[in-house]
Scaffold this active site. Structure first.
Site, short mmCIF file in Angstrom:
data_model
loop_
_atom_site.label_atom_id
_atom_site.label_comp_id
_atom_site.label_asym_id
_atom_site.label_seq_id
_atom_site.Cartn_x
_atom_site.Cartn_y
_atom_site.Cartn_z
N ASP A 124 97.09 45.59 52.68
CA ASP A 124 96.69 46.98 52.91
C ASP A 124 97.67 47.92 52.20
O ASP A 124 98.81 47.55 51.94
CB ASP A 124 96.72 47.30 54.41
CG ASP A 124 95.69 46.49 55.19
OD1 ASP A 124 94.72 46.02 54.57
OD2 ASP A 124 95.88 46.33 56.41
N1 URA Z 1 96.57 41.78 57.83
C1 URA Z 1 96.47 43.12 57.89
O1 URA Z 1 96.01 43.67 58.88
N2 URA Z 1 96.88 43.84 56.84
C2 URA Z 1 97.44 43.29 55.72
O2 URA Z 1 97.83 44.01 54.80
C3 URA Z 1 97.54 41.90 55.68
C4 URA Z 1 97.11 41.16 56.75
#
Ligand code: URA
Length: 231
Positions: free
Chosen positions: A101
């Site tokens: 993310d």
């Molecule tokens: N899980 C998440 O919620 N976000 C990420 O960036 C990676 C794994």
């Protein structure tokens, strides 16, 4: 392979000019100027000529320390992406093997090898990903057991696969998962009534984020690291 031979194979330089480029300090290997034309180098090392990464024809494998605020996307006209952090000639060759993310930091793998990235990302391969998770609330023992056993994510019909939880402190855990569902870690913590405040990936399979890589920087994977992801 010798450094001068590598340069001559990867650029338009003759062997003689490659030797001269090395002896005049135009070439760096893993960040340090190297003036020895006979130094043995591998295709997986970061080799630069006049500040530009050069690579033999063949696949490229990199690890990056992704900073917060950068998208794990190929290109976006309005927001910075992980590929913007690479020199143009490398950015054009690689794709991201397993996204993060925008607000998540940590280990990102980038490669030109589609088969290799498939091994990293395919759910069937169950390649483990480890995250340090900072939480809004203290996490009770029962929540850790539930995460280990599998939880139902909002809107999904199958529980998450068994995970590993290592408690670091009342509001910090290390979580290792074997899948890559959408926002999986944040949704797993939401499923046990908590909220992720900060998320950092520090390992994918056996590959651990290099401590010496500052956020935003990257390096070539070693051949050991490349081969530790078995196809
Ligand atoms: N899980 C998440 O919620 N976000 C990420 O960036 C990676 C794994």
């Amino acid at each position: 392979m010798r450094l001068d031979q590598y340069l001559a194979s990867a650029t338009a330089l003759s062997r003689k000019d490659a030797k001269k480029a090395v002896s005049t300090g135009r070439v760096t290997v893993e960040g340090d100027i190297c003036r020895q034309a006979n130094r043995q180098v591998e295709a997986t090392q970061a080799i630069y000529l006049d500040g530009h990464a050069i690579a033999l024809p063949g696949d490229v494998y990199l690890m990056m320390h992704k900073p917060a605020g950068v998208l794990s996307a190929t290109r976006d006209s309005s927001q910075p992406t992980a590929l913007d952090l690479l020199p143009g000639e490398l950015a054009g060759q690689v794709h991201i093997a397993g996204r993060l993310d925008k607000d998540t930091t940590g280990l990102l793998l980038l490669t030109s090898d589609g088969q290799w990235s498939h091994t990293v990302t395919s759910p069937r391969r169950e390649c483990r990903k480890s995250y340090r998770v900072w939480l809004a609330e203290a996490i009770p023992e029962e929540a850790c057991r539930a995460l280990e056993q599998g939880v139902m994510l909002n809107g999904e019909s199958t529980a998450t696969r068994p995970a590993e939880v290592h408690v670091q402190s009342s509001q910090v855990i290390d979580l290792t998962i074997r899948e890559g569902r959408y926002h999986q870690v944040k949704r797993m913590l939401a499923a046990v009534g908590n909220r992720v405040e900060r998320l950092h990936r520090f390992r994918i399979g056996p590959i651990v984020l290099d401590d010496s890589l500052a956020p935003g920087s990257f390096r070539a994977l070693t051949s050991e690291e490349i081969h530790s992801i078995s196809g």
